[in-house]
Design a protein around this motif. Structure first.
Motif, short mmCIF file in Angstrom:
data_model
loop_
_atom_site.label_atom_id
_atom_site.label_comp_id
_atom_site.label_asym_id
_atom_site.label_seq_id
_atom_site.Cartn_x
_atom_site.Cartn_y
_atom_site.Cartn_z
N ASP A 1 -9.80 0.48 -7.45
CA ASP A 1 -10.71 0.26 -6.29
C ASP A 1 -9.96 0.61 -4.80
O ASP A 1 -9.31 -0.20 -4.44
N CYS A 2 -10.07 1.75 -4.53
CA CYS A 2 -9.37 2.27 -3.26
C CYS A 2 -9.38 1.24 -2.25
O CYS A 2 -8.42 0.96 -1.23
N GLU A 3 -10.79 0.74 -1.79
CA GLU A 3 -10.92 -0.06 -0.74
C GLU A 3 -10.24 -1.47 -0.75
O GLU A 3 -9.53 -1.83 0.09
N ARG A 4 -10.37 -1.81 -1.88
CA ARG A 4 -9.59 -3.13 -2.23
C ARG A 4 -8.22 -3.12 -2.23
O ARG A 4 -7.60 -4.09 -1.50
N ILE A 5 -7.69 -1.96 -2.55
CA ILE A 5 -6.29 -1.99 -2.56
C ILE A 5 -5.77 -1.78 -1.06
O ILE A 5 -4.93 -2.28 -0.60
N ALA A 6 -6.72 -0.72 -0.30
CA ALA A 6 -6.35 -0.57 1.19
C ALA A 6 -6.14 -1.89 1.89
O ALA A 6 -5.46 -2.21 2.78
N GLN A 7 -7.02 -2.84 1.48
CA GLN A 7 -7.20 -3.87 2.28
C GLN A 7 -6.48 -5.20 1.70
O GLN A 7 -6.35 -6.16 2.22
N SER A 8 -5.59 -4.97 0.80
CA SER A 8 -4.78 -6.02 0.17
C SER A 8 -3.53 -6.08 0.94
O SER A 8 -2.89 -5.16 1.75
N ASP A 9 -3.00 -7.51 0.92
CA ASP A 9 -1.81 -7.85 1.87
C ASP A 9 -0.56 -6.96 1.33
O ASP A 9 0.34 -6.68 1.92
N THR A 10 -0.42 -7.07 -0.09
CA THR A 10 0.82 -6.22 -0.80
C THR A 10 0.80 -4.79 -0.33
O THR A 10 1.88 -4.27 0.13
N TRP A 11 -0.22 -4.14 -0.33
CA TRP A 11 -0.37 -2.75 0.11
C TRP A 11 -0.03 -2.51 1.74
O TRP A 11 0.75 -1.86 2.00
N ALA A 12 -0.26 -3.72 2.43
CA ALA A 12 0.13 -3.65 3.93
C ALA A 12 1.63 -3.91 4.00
O ALA A 12 2.19 -3.22 5.10
N LEU A 13 2.12 -4.73 3.38
CA LEU A 13 3.65 -5.12 3.42
C LEU A 13 4.46 -4.01 2.70
O LEU A 13 5.63 -3.64 3.03
N ALA A 14 3.99 -3.13 1.82
CA ALA A 14 4.68 -2.19 1.27
C ALA A 14 5.09 -0.87 2.12
O ALA A 14 4.18 -0.51 2.91
N THR A 15 6.28 -0.30 1.99
CA THR A 15 6.51 0.86 2.68
C THR A 15 6.09 2.00 1.80
O THR A 15 5.49 1.95 0.78
#
Length: 293
Positions: A20-34
Motif C-alpha cells: 500500500d504505497c500511500e500507507r507506506i509513504a505516510q508512515s512514521d518509520t518511512w519518514a524517519l528512515a534514510t
C-alpha cells in the motif's frame, strides 16, 4: 509475553504481498528512515511474508542480518529503524502490526474460498446422488431409434446450468454437442462407404458432423435437386467438408465445359466410388469420385 496472533503453520500459500504505497509513504518509520535504509525496510517486509508463520521474523539479529545480506555490525547500526514497530511473541518470533493485519485478511479470504468450494462440491454430489439439483436444471433428451439397421442407437444429451463459484473455470462444465457417426448417416440412406469417406474428410479438417451441419447439408441437397445420400457422395468424392448447391452447380458447369456440347461418356475420376449421374433435360452430367481432372 504475548501469544502469537495466528497459528505457527500459517503460510502465504500463493497469496502475494501487496504494498500500500500511500500507507507506506505516510508512515512514521518511512519518514524517519534514510534513503539508504528505505530499500532495506521493503526487503525486510518481503522476507517476513515468505516466512513460516507468514509475516514474522526470527528474534535473532544475526539471522535477520544474514537474510538482508548485511554484516552484523551494519545491521546493529540500522536496527532501531529496521525493526521499529516489531514486537516479540511467546513463540520467539517478531511480528509487526501492519503485516499481522495483512496476514489475518489473507486467512479470511482463504477461509471464504474454502467454504465456497465446499458448498459447490456438496451441490455436485447431491446432483450425482439424487439426479436433482437445487439450482435450475435443464434437460434435453434426444432419443433416436433407427429401423432397418443392425444396431439401435439411443442417445441422451443433458445440459446442466448451475451456480459455479469463483475460481472454477466454467468452460470445463460445458457439454459438447452430439456428433453423428457412420451408423447415423446409414440410417439416413447414405451408403456406408460414402459415409466413412466423408467423415474421414471432415475429421482431417477437424470438423465433427453435428446435427446442425447435417441439416444444412440436407437443405442444400434439396436446393440442388438431389438426395442427401448423393450430396454425401459428391462431398466425399471432392473432399468437401460440407455441401453447397452452388458448388454442385459449378461442378456441373465445369464438367460441361470440359466435355463440350457434343461429347458423351464418363468423366475421368481419381477415386474408387461409382459415378453419380445427374440429368438435366436431355443432357447427362456425370460426377466421379475424384472430381474433374
Amino acid at each position: 509475553m504475548q501469544l502469537p496472533p495466528y497459528p505457527a503453520t500459517t503460510k502465504a500459500g500463493g497469496f502475494k504481498f501487496e504494498l500500500d504505497c500511500e500507507r507506506i509513504a505516510q508512515s512514521d518509520t518511512w519518514a524517519l528512515a534514510t534513503v539508504r535504509q528505505r530499500p532495506l525496510l521493503l526487503m525486510l517486509w518481503f522476507i517476513a511474508w515468505q516466512q513460516t508463520p507468514c509475516g514474522s521474523l526470527p528474534a535473532d539479529d544475526v539471522l535477520i542480518a544474514a537474510r538482508l545480506g548485511m554484516e552484523a555490525d551494519a545491521f546493529q547500526h540500522d536496527r532501531a529503524i529496521l525493526l521499529r514497530g516489531w514486537w516479540e511473541a511467546s513463540d520467539g518470533r517478531l511480528y509487526h502490526p501492519v503485516l499481522t493485519e495483512l496476514v489475518l485478511e489473507m486467512m479470511g479470504r482463504k477461509a471464504s474460498n474454502a467454504q465456497r468450494q465446499a458448498a459447490y462440491r456438496q451441490r455436485r454430489q447431491g446432483v450425482s446422488r439424487d439426479g436433482q439439483a437445487n439450482d435450475k436444471r435443464e434437460t434435453n433428451e434426444v432419443v433416436t431409434r433407427y429401423s432397418g439397421v443392425s444396431d439401435n442407437t439411443t442417445t441422451t444429451t443433458t445440459t446442466t446450468n448451475e451456480s459455479i463459484p469463483d475460481g472454477i473455470d466454467a468452460a470445463r462444465t460445458r457439454k459438447s454437442p452430439k456428433t453423428l457417426g457412420v451408423s447415423d448417416l446409414v440410417a439416413e440412406g447414405v451408403e456406408q462407404q460414402h459415409a466413412e469417406d466423408w467423415l474421414t474428410v471432415r475429421k482431417a479438417k477437424r470438423a465433427p458432423l453435428t446435427r446442425a451441419a447435417w441439416d444444412d447439408l440436407k437443405a442444400e441437397a434439396t436446393k440442388a435437386g438431389i438426395t442427401p445420400a448423393d450430396a454425401v457422395k459428391v462431398s466425399a468424392t471432392n473432399s468437401w467438408q460440407g455441401f453447397k448447391a452452388t458448388w454442385y452447380a459449378k461442378l456441373g458447369q465445369e464438367g460441361s465445359a470440359a466435355r463440350g456440347p457434343a461429347a458423351t461418356g464418363s468423366l475421368k475420376t481419381n477415386g474408387t466410388h461409382t459415378n453419380i449421374t445427374h440429368r438435366e433435360g436431355s443432357h447427362c452430367r456425370n460426377y466421379g469420385t475424384g472430381g474433374l481432372l
